[in-house]
Enzyme design. Sequence first.
Site, short mmCIF file in Angstrom:
data_model
loop_
_atom_site.label_atom_id
_atom_site.label_comp_id
_atom_site.label_asym_id
_atom_site.label_seq_id
_atom_site.Cartn_x
_atom_site.Cartn_y
_atom_site.Cartn_z
N SER A 175 0.86 -1.45 0.28
CA SER A 175 -0.01 -0.11 0.36
C SER A 175 0.65 1.34 0.06
CB SER A 175 -1.13 -0.08 0.98
OG SER A 175 -1.53 -1.18 1.23
N HIS A 196 0.46 4.69 4.50
CA HIS A 196 -0.10 5.01 2.86
C HIS A 196 0.92 6.64 3.23
CE1 HIS A 196 -3.99 2.28 3.02
NE2 HIS A 196 -2.27 2.05 3.70
#
Length: 305
Positions: A209, A255
């Site tokens: 991610s 992230h």
Amino acid sequence: MDQPGSPQEPQHAHGHDGLPGCYRHPDRPTGVRCTRCDRPICPECMVSASVGFQCPDCVRTGGGSGPAPRASAPRTIAGGTLTADPRLVTKILLGLNVAVFVAVLLNEQLSGGWLVERLDMIGLALDPSRYQLVGVAHGEWYRLLTAVFLHQQFAHIGFNMLSLWWLGPQLEAALGRTRYLAVYLLAGLGGSALSYLLTAQNQPSLGASGAIFGLLGATAVLMRRLRYDMRPVLILLGINLAFTFLWPNIAWQAHVGGLVVGAVVTFGMVHAPRDRRKPVQVGTCAVMLLALVAVVWVRTLQLVG
């Protein structure tokens, strides 16, 4: 008698406007000349060079002195070489993620799942099976990278690989293979480093991610550089950030870290001055890597110092 490639023009090559005719198409008057041999060339024969235009013969022969220079080869906006398959690195990254995922599934079925515990990103914890400390702070720095290719759930790898396939090829084509790979890996390391810095020392994390958010940040920077409509990518970025902070059990640190690193590295690549492109791009990647090393070093001192 004039020799082939001579800058001298045959008398019949002058057009009705007093301009010389193209050396390959004498009936086409032109005011543009090859920057190497000085022969007149029409728009059909112009080949863009680092300065001005060259004729097809000089591009092919390098002006009569060997192979054509690399400067005449088509380049991407970041200076990368155009390739026949702009998805090659994306395919390799996707295949690597899937291969590790399959290995994890087989390991869980056959050996109890020790593979994940050896490769995930964890600061410092006690491994009961070995009765010793494990983690990045214990010297296992490789976990910062291996965790980027590690997934445990179908939904997790499915979302990440769909995003990789959607964002990757466009970036690979625009940046070139080497630069694109650098963005992916540095963004993944950026996500791991921020997770290491801000999460609990025994909190494991894994997944691509961070790298995917890095590609999202890179796409935003690239679209801004090309002056494209930014609304689609900003809407997509907003939706992903909303899920990041509102959905439970998501490592927002990975992230955000990946997003920032991907955007910064890409900015350095696409805004580097043409005459100093490589030093600026290499320097940007080196500075970012050193910054990530510093983050990891500081956190390690906190845990074991």
